[in-house]
Every structure is written in structure tokens, then in C-alpha cells.
Design a protein around this motif. Structure first.
Motif, PDB file in Angstrom:
ATOM      1  N   SER A 977       0.824  -1.212   0.000  1.00 23.21           N
ATOM      2  CA  SER A 977       0.000   0.000   0.000  1.00 23.21           C
ATOM      3  C   SER A 977       0.857   1.262   0.000  1.00 23.21           C
ATOM      4  O   SER A 977       0.456   2.302  -0.528  1.00 23.21           O
ATOM      5  N   PHE A 978       2.075   1.186   0.588  1.00 28.60           N
ATOM      6  CA  PHE A 978       2.976   2.331   0.539  1.00 28.60           C
ATOM      7  C   PHE A 978       3.391   2.608  -0.908  1.00 28.60           C
ATOM      8  O   PHE A 978       3.481   3.763  -1.327  1.00 28.60           O
ATOM      9  N   ILE A 979       3.652   1.528  -1.663  1.00 28.61           N
ATOM     10  CA  ILE A 979       4.036   1.684  -3.073  1.00 28.61           C
ATOM     11  C   ILE A 979       2.896   2.321  -3.858  1.00 28.61           C
ATOM     12  O   ILE A 979       3.094   3.252  -4.646  1.00 28.61           O
ATOM     13  N   VAL A 980       1.671   1.828  -3.630  1.00 28.85           N
ATOM     14  CA  VAL A 980       0.507   2.386  -4.325  1.00 28.85           C
ATOM     15  C   VAL A 980       0.340   3.862  -3.972  1.00 28.85           C
ATOM     16  O   VAL A 980       0.047   4.703  -4.827  1.00 28.85           O
ATOM     17  N   GLY A 981       0.516   4.181  -2.687  1.00 26.63           N
ATOM     18  CA  GLY A 981       0.395   5.580  -2.260  1.00 26.63           C
ATOM     19  C   GLY A 981       1.405   6.472  -2.953  1.00 26.63           C
ATOM     20  O   GLY A 981       1.086   7.588  -3.372  1.00 26.63           O
ATOM     21  N   LEU A 982       2.660   5.981  -3.102  1.00 23.08           N
ATOM     22  CA  LEU A 982       3.691   6.765  -3.787  1.00 23.08           C
ATOM     23  C   LEU A 982       3.342   6.982  -5.260  1.00 23.08           C
ATOM     24  O   LEU A 982       3.577   8.052  -5.816  1.00 23.08           O
ATOM     25  N   VAL A 983       2.762   5.946  -5.909  1.00 23.86           N
ATOM     26  CA  VAL A 983       2.366   6.076  -7.319  1.00 23.86           C
ATOM     27  C   VAL A 983       1.227   7.075  -7.461  1.00 23.86           C
ATOM     28  O   VAL A 983       1.140   7.807  -8.447  1.00 23.86           O
ATOM     29  N   PHE A 984       0.349   7.117  -6.463  1.00 24.97           N
ATOM     30  CA  PHE A 984      -0.801   8.022  -6.536  1.00 24.97           C
ATOM     31  C   PHE A 984      -0.381   9.509  -6.483  1.00 24.97           C
ATOM     32  O   PHE A 984      -1.116  10.384  -6.935  1.00 24.97           O
ATOM     33  N   ILE A 985       0.804   9.797  -5.900  1.00 30.44           N
ATOM     34  CA  ILE A 985       1.215  11.202  -5.741  1.00 30.44           C
ATOM     35  C   ILE A 985       1.373  11.905  -7.087  1.00 30.44           C
ATOM     36  O   ILE A 985       0.748  12.941  -7.326  1.00 30.44           O
ATOM     37  N   PRO A 986       2.206  11.356  -8.042  1.00 30.98           N
ATOM     38  CA  PRO A 986       2.275  12.037  -9.361  1.00 30.98           C
ATOM     39  C   PRO A 986       0.954  11.965 -10.107  1.00 30.98           C
ATOM     40  O   PRO A 986       0.633  12.861 -10.889  1.00 30.98           O
ATOM     41  N   VAL A 987       0.189  10.875  -9.894  1.00 24.56           N
ATOM     42  CA  VAL A 987      -1.103  10.748 -10.567  1.00 24.56           C
ATOM     43  C   VAL A 987      -2.031  11.897 -10.157  1.00 24.56           C
ATOM     44  O   VAL A 987      -2.761  12.451 -10.972  1.00 24.56           O
ATOM     45  N   PHE A 988      -1.973  12.259  -8.873  1.00 25.57           N
ATOM     46  CA  PHE A 988      -2.825  13.341  -8.359  1.00 25.57           C
ATOM     47  C   PHE A 988      -2.583  14.644  -9.123  1.00 25.57           C
ATOM     48  O   PHE A 988      -3.515  15.364  -9.457  1.00 25.57           O
ATOM     49  N   PHE A 989      -1.333  14.932  -9.418  1.00 23.22           N
ATOM     50  CA  PHE A 989      -1.009  16.226 -10.019  1.00 23.22           C
ATOM     51  C   PHE A 989      -1.422  16.321 -11.486  1.00 23.22           C
ATOM     52  O   PHE A 989      -1.570  17.423 -12.013  1.00 23.22           O
ATOM     53  N   VAL A 990      -1.625  15.203 -12.178  1.00 21.24           N
ATOM     54  CA  VAL A 990      -2.052  15.270 -13.587  1.00 21.24           C
ATOM     55  C   VAL A 990      -3.555  15.073 -13.726  1.00 21.24           C
ATOM     56  O   VAL A 990      -4.087  15.188 -14.825  1.00 21.24           O
ATOM     57  N   ALA A 991      -4.247  14.782 -12.630  1.00 23.04           N
ATOM     58  CA  ALA A 991      -5.691  14.533 -12.703  1.00 23.04           C
ATOM     59  C   ALA A 991      -6.448  15.840 -12.863  1.00 23.04           C
ATOM     60  O   ALA A 991      -5.963  16.915 -12.537  1.00 23.04           O
ATOM     61  N   THR A 992      -7.696  15.717 -13.395  1.00 24.87           N
ATOM     62  CA  THR A 992      -8.586  16.872 -13.464  1.00 24.87           C
ATOM     63  C   THR A 992      -9.047  17.223 -12.044  1.00 24.87           C
ATOM     64  O   THR A 992      -8.783  16.482 -11.097  1.00 24.87           O
ATOM     65  N   THR A 993      -9.769  18.348 -11.909  1.00 28.31           N
ATOM     66  CA  THR A 993     -10.226  18.758 -10.571  1.00 28.31           C
ATOM     67  C   THR A 993     -11.091  17.682  -9.905  1.00 28.31           C
ATOM     68  O   THR A 993     -10.844  17.314  -8.759  1.00 28.31           O
ATOM     69  N   PRO A 994     -12.137  17.147 -10.623  1.00 32.47           N
ATOM     70  CA  PRO A 994     -12.886  16.040  -9.995  1.00 32.47           C
ATOM     71  C   PRO A 994     -11.997  14.827  -9.768  1.00 32.47           C
ATOM     72  O   PRO A 994     -12.141  14.115  -8.780  1.00 32.47           O
ATOM     73  N   GLY A 995     -11.054  14.603 -10.701  1.00 34.66           N
ATOM     74  CA  GLY A 995     -10.154  13.457 -10.566  1.00 34.66           C
ATOM     75  C   GLY A 995      -9.272  13.570  -9.344  1.00 34.66           C
ATOM     76  O   GLY A 995      -8.974  12.576  -8.676  1.00 34.66           O
ATOM     77  N   LYS A 996      -8.822  14.807  -9.021  1.00 35.75           N
ATOM     78  CA  LYS A 996      -8.010  15.001  -7.814  1.00 35.75           C
ATOM     79  C   LYS A 996      -8.797  14.587  -6.575  1.00 35.75           C
ATOM     80  O   LYS A 996      -8.277  13.942  -5.665  1.00 35.75           O
ATOM     81  N   GLY A 997     -10.077  14.953  -6.561  1.00 34.13           N
ATOM     82  CA  GLY A 997     -10.909  14.567  -5.418  1.00 34.13           C
ATOM     83  C   GLY A 997     -11.037  13.061  -5.299  1.00 34.13           C
ATOM     84  O   GLY A 997     -10.961  12.501  -4.200  1.00 34.13           O
ATOM     85  N   LEU A 998     -11.214  12.400  -6.436  1.00 35.33           N
ATOM     86  CA  LEU A 998     -11.337  10.937  -6.417  1.00 35.33           C
ATOM     87  C   LEU A 998     -10.016  10.288  -5.981  1.00 35.33           C
ATOM     88  O   LEU A 998     -10.021   9.280  -5.284  1.00 35.33           O
ATOM     89  N   CYS A 999      -8.882  10.873  -6.411  1.00 36.04           N
ATOM     90  CA  CYS A 999      -7.586  10.338  -5.984  1.00 36.04           C
ATOM     91  C   CYS A 999      -7.427  10.468  -4.470  1.00 36.04           C
ATOM     92  O   CYS A 999      -6.945   9.558  -3.809  1.00 36.04           O
ATOM     93  N   VAL A1000      -7.815  11.621  -3.925  1.00 39.25           N
ATOM     94  CA  VAL A1000      -7.733  11.818  -2.468  1.00 39.25           C
ATOM     95  C   VAL A1000      -8.603  10.794  -1.745  1.00 39.25           C
ATOM     96  O   VAL A1000      -8.202  10.212  -0.733  1.00 39.25           O
ATOM     97  N   LEU A1001      -9.809  10.557  -2.273  1.00 43.04           N
ATOM     98  CA  LEU A1001     -10.686   9.553  -1.663  1.00 43.04           C
ATOM     99  C   LEU A1001     -10.046   8.173  -1.714  1.00 43.04           C
ATOM    100  O   LEU A1001     -10.109   7.408  -0.751  1.00 43.04           O
TER     101      LEU A1001
END
Length: 1105
Positions: A977-1001
Motif C-alpha cells: 500500500s505504501f508503493i501504491v500511495g507513492l504512485v498516486f502522488i504524481p497521478v494526483f497532479f495530472v488529474a482533473t479537478t474532480p479526478g483530484k478529489g477521487l484520488c484523495v478519496l
């Protein structure tokens, strides 16, 4: 003037670059900047219809799509659009259809009743049609000289018999696209011949056969130009009626071939004069061989250039089928030098319209008409030329060649826009497939707005699959928008009515600031979407997301809503929807104020305005009747419950038929909305149906429970000695009533005896232990409970029962053989709080030293825990595969899809690093498909090297396999889960505004799952990530096939590079994915053998649970 200078003014700097409009140009097969010859003006020529039949959904795909792009250029980007379209009213199809129609009408009028002659003629026509259409499927029949009616019937019967062979039938449909249509025409024609109900019915049923038969004999005698023009005029009117029904605007300039004959002759003469066309057989042919490579006039900069043939589809130059289809069925090839040459002017044969020319009587070729009319109106060149993608070759390529030959120019058209194909439920639309839909047919089921909305949801140059599931999705979106506008208009009306009132608050707080910012973000994103080659699917989703966000804001209640901010959102959404052509009615009201909302379609017969009395009387009558009933209730001293019931009747019945919806609000004041009555009735019926269904389920459950109780009660009364004696399966029993012989007198088998003994023992226990049924009032604060009475009916069964009253009361009863009695017990009122019993802590949550090392050694055989995990994996694979084809579920997977695309593209990036390839583009937008582009010359973009293509899927497969492997173990899942969390960090920055919210969730959910006992949910979370990545090829190819994303998947690119079939390459990757996935699963089964309790204790040493 003052001598004091003003302070220096700084030139503003944009916070982000203004998007440049780029369009997909068929001449380059890429998106290129859109630059017009004259600033702010677009010259556009569009290939119009050949008018000989009813307009169908293929026409709608073409002309509705171009209407959308025309509106975007004019009403959004601010261009002045000069839109020219032609009508082809001189064509082989029109000639044949006009002759057939004329000859059939003439024959019917000359033969008003069925006679032996009519029967003989129709039989002869049917026979000829059968031999022409069906005989090629049977070689022996095709070579036979027997062409009688009897032989034709025998041939048809033979074909019907062969049709039962599925392989043969499929071969015929591949050989001849119209095979099913031919079979249907033959069947209908023969049935009419056998019935002979009337001459009109007989001729209509055999119109194709009789039309061909008459044309072969008398077609050459038809020479009246009015016959051809009348047919074209009839269908031209029908075409524009259909276009009007779809709200497609008429062209700026309309041209007809029949009106430009002198210009066509001069144009052909000009090409001949340049030596690029020749006369042969009375026709004039364009010489493609001479044109190819011919020197062109030097440009203003002195650059030399040469003519090129087939700029759009050079690979189709030698396609004889396309070349012949482009010439028409009546064209003679006499005098033609090369198969690639095409007719500029055709020599007219008897039965065809004709005009004078230097080469004799003739008529224009198909391709020349557009070149001449476009040049006559727009000059020597144009900005845009458009049409269906099926016209690209040879029609549009021939247009370009002959126009550039005449004008001796290098580039006649700057942008060629080809609209995509239309399919019906995944299949090409065809009369033979019985999925042919006219525009009128479509408008019987769907509104013009719904059809336009459906087209907007697909990119203009992609294949559009018209299917009922898509239209249901459109209707759902339409309903959402209607509800949004109804709510906003209700709020705005209330605000206008109370415009001078103020509560002293500005109502512009954080929520309003956020919503205003979201409006600005949406407006910017919308411009970027339309600047990206008119990406209407993305643009529409931006509008829908903003509407959804605003609807959430409105749920804060009337007192917390800033109407001005909401109205600003609704106003912009309204203008954008109307810009797309989705609006109905006037955009302004009677006062000149802009209307909020896209309007409602006006029902037929209700177009005219009604007077005030007609409009108001139904509402006044409902109000008066309600007042009368309220007065009567008040006079009679009715209760509040009766008055409220009357209010509900007004809301749910009286106002529904008037199209008025009352939504009760938390502040006690209803919100008034105007909604279509049929919509309100449907909603009311849906609520009633749900209530009825719920009541029926409750009643059925109660009945089943009562039946089960009575069955158990009855069975409990039966002594075990009598249990088997009522059955006719046995003929002898022992002293306890156990069967010893069956009905045939044979001794009961030993295994059977054991089973019967178990049933006997169970009945003995039931019969001997007393059971208590209790009937008592429900536990609670009700006075009926406090000090109430408990009635207990005793019968055979359990010996105690606990009654929940204001305090616990345990009653014990004893058996009284078969006598039933009732005992009454008063429940004491001692306390109002139910007693709680503390449950001791489960030993499963207590870890002792050494517990974390307890293993279950079972080889590759799954433990109980692993079996559950395998079931979950199977559910994930099937669930994601199904959810991927349903738009709503697909959107819920957005953060995980974004992560999956990021992992895939990371594989490509690592490959580029290994191969020392410079990367210029990294894009992980799942909407269009991720991509990594290598740096080309002059900082351009190039596809990746072929060796780098497989690394994307390999990286996805390995990453997904590792996640799946870890998902079988609690501690490993927490580390993963730590690895997945690290991958989600760059993903968050390229997501759309609604997508950022879904990434945070998604990240928040994962962190929360660290603290759940046994970490089952966290393991399933990691397994989900593993499955998503392991089978990314399935979801990627699914996006290509179902949603037609912009960037093609890797199998397509890999197959193109190797010259293979894309679907075979995709299938190979799917097989590879499954093999790797199974290997990782087997490794997990062999590695993780801890018991569930051991896994829990192991994880406790890593993080708290």
C-alpha cells in the motif's frame, strides 16, 4: 491636461497560454492549427446528398455533425462562415430510380386489375430477378439455360434448404452484402404471386423485380427531362424537411448540378486544354497518369512543385472496387485508357438525360460537379471541404485532382474534414441487415435534441455506434439538465419576487468563491476541449460535471444559496448548449431577458400561443377546488392529519396533471417547478410501483414465515414412531417405527438406514423438547409496552424465551404432552433502558508470542483464506470487464484507471531510458489514452521505437502481478500500500479537478483500511489494484473498441509496425497477461501459508490494526 505624469502601466501577463484551435485534417491525418485565408472568415464547401430516396441516419451523422462544427466555429470561435452545399440531381442512381418509378406507375395505370398478362409478366420479372440475384450462389443453377418460372421456384427452394447450413449462409452474406435483402424481396414477391390480392399489391411486392424487368425493355425510351427532375425535386424537399426536423441550418449558398451545366462544360474544356484529360468513346476522361508528377506553376517564392494524385488515400489508387463504384452503374468504359482514369463528361445513352457539349450529347460525371460549383461560388480555393469518410476515395481525391489541374494550383483545399461512419448496434447500417433507420423513423422514438446530444457524445471523425443503450444514457443526461434548470429557474423566480428583501448578509462565502472558481475552470477547460479539434464529448462532460457540482451546492438549502452565482453557472451552461444547437424556443423571454435553460420541445399542435384564460383557468380551478375542500374540513373540525392528506393530494394528483411540481424544503416552504406532466406522472407511477412491490414482498415474506412456523409446529406434534409410517415407500417397520423393508419387500440398505436414523433422532428431539411461541408488543418507549400484557402460547419446542419489554423478562415453560395453553404475564415497568450484556473479547484478536509464525502447509492447495481471495479475484475480473462497458461505472474507476495508465506509460518511459531515446511528450490522460512520444527532428513528435512498445504492458503485468502476490498476505498488503500511495502522488497532479478529489478519496480509503482488523479490506484493495494492472490490455483494447478513444492502444501500434492484424496482437497480449497472472497467483499460493490469525498477528507488529 495636467503636467503630472501618470504612473507606468505594465502589460498584463497571461496565467496560462491561450489555446490555439487545431483540427484533424484528412490531408495530413493529424491535428493541425486552423488558419483561414482571410482573417475571421471561413469558406466551406460541403458535399450534399444525391436525392433519390428518403434521408437516413447516415445522412444525419454527416450533416448534423457538420452543423455542430459550423455552429462552434461561428457561435463560439466567432468566425463568419460561408457554408456552400450542393444537391446532386443528375446521377446514375437518380436516373435508374426515376425510370423504374415512371415505368411502374405507367404499367399499373395501364393494367388496373390482375389478368393472365399481368400474372405472366410478374412471373417473368420474378424469374429474372431470382436468376440474377440468387443463382450466383449455386454454380449449377447459374450455368443452366432453364430460366422458367418453375425452375426459378426450384432454385429458390434449393437456396432455402442451403440456408439451413450456417457456414454456407454466412459465406453468401460475405460474398454479397445485399444477400438477405435479395432473399426477402424474392420471398415477398412469391407470396404476392400466390395470393394475387390486387394488381397494386402484386406490383408493390415485386417492385424491384418488375422495375428491373420493365427498365430492361423500355428504359431506353424515357427521355423526358421532367421525369428525372421531378424525382430529384421530391426527394430534395424530403431531405430538407428531415434536416429542418433535426434543427440543421440551411447552407449559406445552395447549388444544384442541373443549374451549372454551362460552367461544367467550360471547366472540362479547361482541363482538356491543359492536356490532362482526353476524349474517348464520346466521353471525356481525366488522365491520372499524366496528372501524377506533372509540373505545376512556380509559386510566388519561385519554388518548384509537381501535381500528386490521391492526396487523401494514396493507398487506394489501385482499388478497382472503389474506382468502379465511383463511376456509377450506367457508365460505359469505352475509350477509357486506364482503370484509374475517371469520367469528367459522360456520353449519354438512350434513356438518360442529355445536354449539348463539344463532345456530343452527354451529362456530367459525378466528381466534376463539386469542383465546378465550389469554384463558381468560392473561387480558386477554399478553407474547408467536408463530407462523409466513405467519400474520401475516389470522390474527394478526384475532386482535388481535377480542381488542381484546372486552376493549376498546388493546394485547392486547406482542410478536409471527414465525418466518421455510423453503425447501428455495432453493425453497418444496411437494408439487408434490417437495421436501416430513416431520419423520420428515428424521430418517432427520439427527439431532435436527443439525437444531436448522442452525436455530440462521440468525436466527429470517429465511428458512431447508434444503439438504444446509448440513447438511454442520453435521456438520463437530458433529465439531469432539465431538473437542474427547473431548480435554478425556481430559485431565480423566488429571488425576483423578493428582490428588495435583504437579510443583511452578502451570502458570498467560501462555498460561493469555490463555485465561481469552478465555473471559471470549466470555461477554460471547455475552450481547450473545443480547440482540440472540436472535442465535443469532453466539452459536454465539462458542462455536466459543472451542473453536478452546482446541484450539490444547491443541496445546502434555500437560505444558504447565492442565487446570482447559481444563475451565472446556469446562464453559461445555457449559452453553450444552445451554441451546440441543443436549444428549443427563443433564447429570450417576452421582456428581452435571456432565458435560463435550453427550453422544452413544443408538442405538435401546441405551437400557437393561447390566450390568458385558456392558460390560467386549469390552475385557478385547481386552486378553487382545494380552497373549497379546506373550508369544509375546517368547518367539520377535521384533524391536522386530514388537512395534510388533502395537501398531499393537491401535490401528487391535481398539480401533476398541470405540470407543476412542489418539492418540500427543510424550511417548510415548497419549491415550485414547471415540469412536463408526463414526466411527473411517470415519477408518481414509479413511486407507487415501488411501494406496491415493497408491500407485496413484505406480505410474501410474512406468509412464508407463517407457513414455515406452522409446518414446524405440525411436525413437532408427530411422534418419531409415526414419522415414516405415512409414507408409501415402505412396507415394514421395527418397534421404533424405523423402516425395515421397502414397498417391494426388499430390505432397506445400510446407508439408507443410517440416513433414516438421523431423521428419526431429529424428530425425537423436536418432539420431546418444549418450544415457546411468544406474541408481545415491540420493545420501546410506547405506553402500550409499559405495564403491558405478554401472551405466550406453549407448544413442543425450545424451553425458554426472553421477552424484550422495558426490562428483560425470562419465562420458562414445560411440556404438557399435546395440550396447548396460554399464559398471561404482566411486564413490570422497572426501567426504560434495555439491559446490555458485555461480550468477552474474542481470542481471535489476542496475539501471543509465536502466533505470527503459525503456518498451514498445504502445498499449492489453497487454504480457506486463499480460496476466498481467489473468489474475490474472479469477481474483480468479471466486475471490471462488465463495468468497463457501462459509462457510469467506468467513471467511478477513474483514479484507479489513472494509476493504471500511469504505470503502463512508466514502462514505456523506462524503455526509452534504456534505449537512450529522448522523450518529448508524456501524457496519462485516460480519456484519450496515455502516450509517450519520442523527440523527433526540430523538436517534433515521433512514435516510440518498436522495441519500446511491449514494455508498457510488461511493466503493467509485472506491477499488477506483484500487487496480486502481496494481496494474499496482510503484512505484504500493508507494505504494497505504501508503493501504491507513492504512485498516486504524481497521478494526483495530472488529474482533473474532480479526478483530484477521487484520488484523495482513493488514498484516504487505503490509509483508513490500514486500521481494520485482519486487514481483509486492505488486501482486497491491493488485489483490485493488481487485477486492474495485470489485465490493463483488456481495458485498453476495450476503450478502443467501445469508446473509440483518441490515442490507439499499443497492440494497434505494434501491429501496424509489424504489418499484423491488431486484434490478433491484442489477443496475444491477453494470453500473455493471463499466463503471468496465473504464475503470480501460484507463487502466492505456495508462499503465503500463514493462518488468518497468524497473518493478523504478523501485521500487528508492523502497524496497528
Amino acid at each position: 491636461m495636467t503636467s503630472v505624469p501618470q504612473p507606468a502601466w505594465a502589460v498584463p501577463k497571461a496565467s496560462q497560454e491561450f489555446p490555439v484551435l487545431r483540427v484533424y485534417n484528412s490531408l495530413t491525418r493529424t491535428k493541425v492549427p486552423f488558419v483561414t485565408k482571410k482573417p475571421g472568415v471561413v469558406t466551406w464547401y460541403n458535399c450534399g446528398p444525391t436525392v433519390y430516396d428518403a434521408s437516413h441516419m447516415g445522412h444525419a451523422r454527416n450533416y448534423l455533425t457538420q452543423d455542430i462544427m459550423r455552429r462552434i466555429l461561428r457561435d463560439y470561435f466567432g468566425y463568419e462562415v460561408q457554408f456552400v452545399m450542393n444537391i446532386t440531381d443528375v446521377d446514375d442512381k437518380i436516373i435508374v430510380r426515376a425510370r423504374h418509378s415512371h415505368l411502374l406507375n405507367q404499367y399499373t395505370s395501364q393494367n388496373p386489375s390482375i389478368s393472365p398478362k399481368v400474372t405472366s409478366d410478374v412471373e417473368a420479372a420474378w424469374t429474372a430477378y431470382v436468376h440474377k440475384t440468387l443463382a450466383p450462389a449455386l454454380p449449377a443453377a447459374a450455368e443452366s439455360s432453364d430460366k422458367t418460372f418453375a425452375s426459378a421456384k426450384a432454385l429458390y427452394a434449393q437456396v432455402l434448404e442451403k440456408e439451413k447450413e450456417l457456414v454456407w449462409a454466412e459465406e453468401q452474406r460475405k460474398r454479397e452484402e445485399k444477400w438477405s435483402m435479395y432473399l426477402g424481396a424474392v420471398k415477398v414477391g412469391l407470396e404476392a404471386l400466390e395470393k394475387k390480392e390486387g394488381v397494386t399489391e402484386l406490383i408493390e411486392a415485386n417492385k424491384d423485380a418488375v422495375g428491373n424487368w420493365l427498365d430492361k425493355q423500355f428504359g431506353s425510351t424515357i427521355n423526358d427531362p421532367a421525369i428525372f427532375r421531378d424525382l430529384a425535386a421530391y426527394w430534395e424537399k424530403s431531405f430538407f424537411d428531415s434536416m429542418g426536423a433535426l434543427h440543421i441550418e440551411r447552407p449559406t449558398t445552395l447549388t444544384r448540378v442541373s443549374e451549372y451545366l454551362p460552367e461544367i462544360v467550360k471547366f472540362v474544356e479547361g482541363i482538356v486544354a491543359r492536356g490532362l484529360a482526353y476524349e474517348g468513346g464520346g466521353s471525356v476522361w481525366f488522365d491520372t497518369a499524366k496528372f501524377e508528377g506533372a509540373e505545376g506553376e512556380k509559386a510566388g517564392d519561385g519554388e518548384e512543385w509537381k501535381h500528386t494524385y490521391a492526396k487523401l488515400q494514396p493507398w487506394s489508387k489501385g482499388n478497382r472496387e472503389l474506382l468502379e463504384d465511383g463511376e456509377g452503374s450506367l457508365t460505359s468504359t469505352t475509350g477509357k485508357r486506364s482503370a484509374s482514369d475517371f469520367a469528367l463528361w459522360k456520353n449519354s445513352k438512350p434513356g438518360e438525360p442529355e445536354w449539348d457539349s463539344p463532345w456530343g450529347k452527354g451529362r456530367p460525371g459525378w466528381h466534376i460537379e463539386c469542383s465546378v460549383m465550389a469554384s463558381a461560388v468560392l473561387g480558386e480555393g477554399m478553407d474547408v471541404h467536408s463530407g462523409g469518410v466513405d467519400l474520401a476515395f475516389p470522390h474527394h481525391d478526384n475532386e482535388i485532382a481535377q480542381s488542381e489541374a484546372f486552376h493549376n494550383c498546388r493546394q485547392w483545399v486547406n482542410y478536409f474534414l471527414h465525418t466518421g461512419h455510423l453503425h447501428i448496434e455495432g453493425l453497418k447500417m444496411s437494408k439487408s441487415l434490417k437495421n436501416f433507420i430513416t431520419i423520420d423513423d428515428a424521430l418517432q422514438k427520439h427527439s431532435a435534441r436527443q439525437l444531436r446530444f448522442a452525436f455530440l457524445l462521440t468525436t466527429w471523425n470517429a465511428k458512431l455506434d447508434f444503439k438504444e443503450s446509448s440513447m438511454q444514457e442520453v435521456k438520463n443526461k437530458e433529465t439531469s439538465l432539465n431538473n437542474f434548470f427547473a431548480n435554478v429557474n425556481a430559485l431565480v423566480s423566488e429571488a425576483k419576487a423578493n428582490s428588495v428583501d435583504s437579510d443583511g448578509q452578502h451570502h458570498y462565502n467560501d462555498a460561493e468563491t469555490t463555485l465561481s472558481a469552478q465555473l471559471e475552470d470549466a470555461q477554460i477547460a471547455f475552450r481547450f476541449a473545443l480547440s482540440d479539434s472540436f472535442d465535443t464529448p469532453k466539452a459536454l462532460n465539462i458542462l455536466l460535471d459543472l451542473v453536478s457540482t452546482t446541484s450539490v451546492y444547491l443541496q445546502g438549502g434555500r437560505s444558504n444559496v447565492n442565487v446570482a452565482v447559481v444563475a451565472a453557472v446556469a446562464d453559461w451552461v445555457t449559452r453553450m448548449l444552445r451554441m451546440f444547437g441543443l436549444g428549443e424556443g427563443s433564447p429570450t423571454d417576452s421582456k428581452g431577458d435571456r432565458v435560463l435553460g435550453w427550453g422544452l420541445p413544443v408538442a405538435k399542435g401546441q405551437e400557437g400561443a393561447a390566450d390568458k384564460e385558456t392558460i390560467l383557468m386549469p390552475y385557478l380551478r385547481a386552486l378553487s377546488e382545494f380552497r373549497d375542500k379546506i373550508r369544509k374540513l375546517a368547518i367539520d373540525g377535521a384533524s391536522a392529519k386530514e388537512i395534510l392528506a388533502l395537501s398531499d393530494q393537491l401535490r401528487d394528483n391535481d398539480l401533476v396533471d398541470l405540470g407543476v411540481a412542489l418539492d418540500d424544503q427543510e424550511d417548510g416552504r415548497a419549491r415550485v417547478k414547471l415540469v412536463a406532466p408526463e414526466t411527473l406522472r411517470a415519477q408518481r407511477e414509479e413511486k407507487l410501483a415501488i411501494a406496491r412491490e415493497k408491500a407485496a414482498r413484505k406480505e410474501a415474506a410474512a406468509a412464508a414465515l407463517e407457513a414455515k412456523r406452522l409446518e414446524k409446529l405440525e411436525k413437532g406434534r408427530l411422534p418419531p414412531q409415526e414419522l415414516f409410517k405415512k409414507s408409501d415407500e415402505y412396507s415394514a417397520w421395527d418397534e421404533n417405527g424405523l423402516p425395515t423393508l421397502d414397498k417391494e419387500g426388499v430390505e432397506v440398505a445400510k446407508n439408507k438406514k443410517k440416513k433414516l436414523q438421523k431423521e428419526w433422532d431429529a424428530q425425537k428431539n423436536t418432539n420431546e423438547v418444549p418450544t415457546v411461541i411468544t406474541q408481545y408488543t415491540t420493545y420501546g418507549e410506547s405506553p402500550a409496552v409499559d405495564g403491558g400484557t405478554q401472551t405466550v402460547t406453549e407448544y413442543k419446542g425450545a424451553d425458554t424465551v426472553t421477552v424484550l419489554g422495558p426490562s428483560y423478562l425470562t419465562l420458562t415453560f414445560y411440556p404438557t404432552s399435546t395440550t396447548y395453553s396460554k399464559t398471561t404475564q404482566t411486564v413490570p415497568t422497572t426501567t426504560k433502558t434495555k439491559t446490555k450484556t458485555q461480550t468477552p473479547a474474542s481470542t481471535a484478536t489476542i496475539c501471543k508470542p509465536g502466533d505470527a509464525n503459525v503456518k498451514e502447509f498445504t502445498g499449492l492447495k489453497p487454504t480457506h483464506d486463499q480460496s476466498i481471495t481467489l473468489y474475490v479475484i474472479a469477481i474483480y475480473i468479471v466486475g471490471i470487464a462488465i463495468g468497463w462497458s457501462i459509462f457510469g461505472l467506468r467513471e467511478l474507476l477513474y483514479p484507479f484507471k489513472l494509476l493504471t495508465v500511469a504505470v503502463h506509460e512508466a514502462g514505456h518511459l523506462l524503455a526509452c531510458i534504456c534505449f537512450r531515446v529522448s522523450v518529448v511528450v508524456i501524457d496519462i490522460d485516460p480519456g484519450v489514452g496515455g502516450r509517450v512520444m519520442a523527440a523527433g527532428p526540430d523538436e517534433g513528435e515521433l512514435p516510440l521505437p518498436i522495441l519500446a512498445l511491449p514494455f508498457g504492458y510488461l511493466f503493467s503485468i509485472i506491477f499488477g502481478g506483484v500487487m496480486t502476490f502481496c494481496g494474499f498476505d496482510t503484512l505484504a498488503s500493508k507494505i504494497a500500500s505504501f508503493i501504491v500511495g507513492l504512485v498516486f502522488i504524481p497521478v494526483f497532479f495530472v488529474a482533473t479537478t474532480p479526478g483530484k478529489g477521487l484520488c484523495v478519496l482513493a488514498i484516504g480509503l487505503m490509509i483508513g483500511l490500514w486500521f481494520v482488523d485482519h486487514a481483509w479490506p486492505l488486501r482486497f484493495y491491493i488485489l483490485f489494484v493488481g487485477v486492474m494492472n495485470s489485465f490493463y490490455v483488456l481495458w485498453d483494447v476495450g476503450d478502443d473498441i467501445i469508446f473509440h478513444k483518441q490515442n490507439p492502444s499499443c497492440p494497434v501500434l505494434f501491429a501496424d509496425a509489424l504489418g499484423l492484424v491488431p486484434m490478433i496482437m491484442a489477443a496475444a497480449w491477453v494470453v500473455i497477461s493471463f499466463i503471468f497472472f496465473i504464475l503470480f497467483v501460484l507463487a502466492a499460493l505456495a508462499t503465503w501459508k500463514e493462518s488468518p490469525h497468524a497473518m493478523f498477528c504478523e501485521a500487528q507488529g508492523f502497524l496497528p490494526t
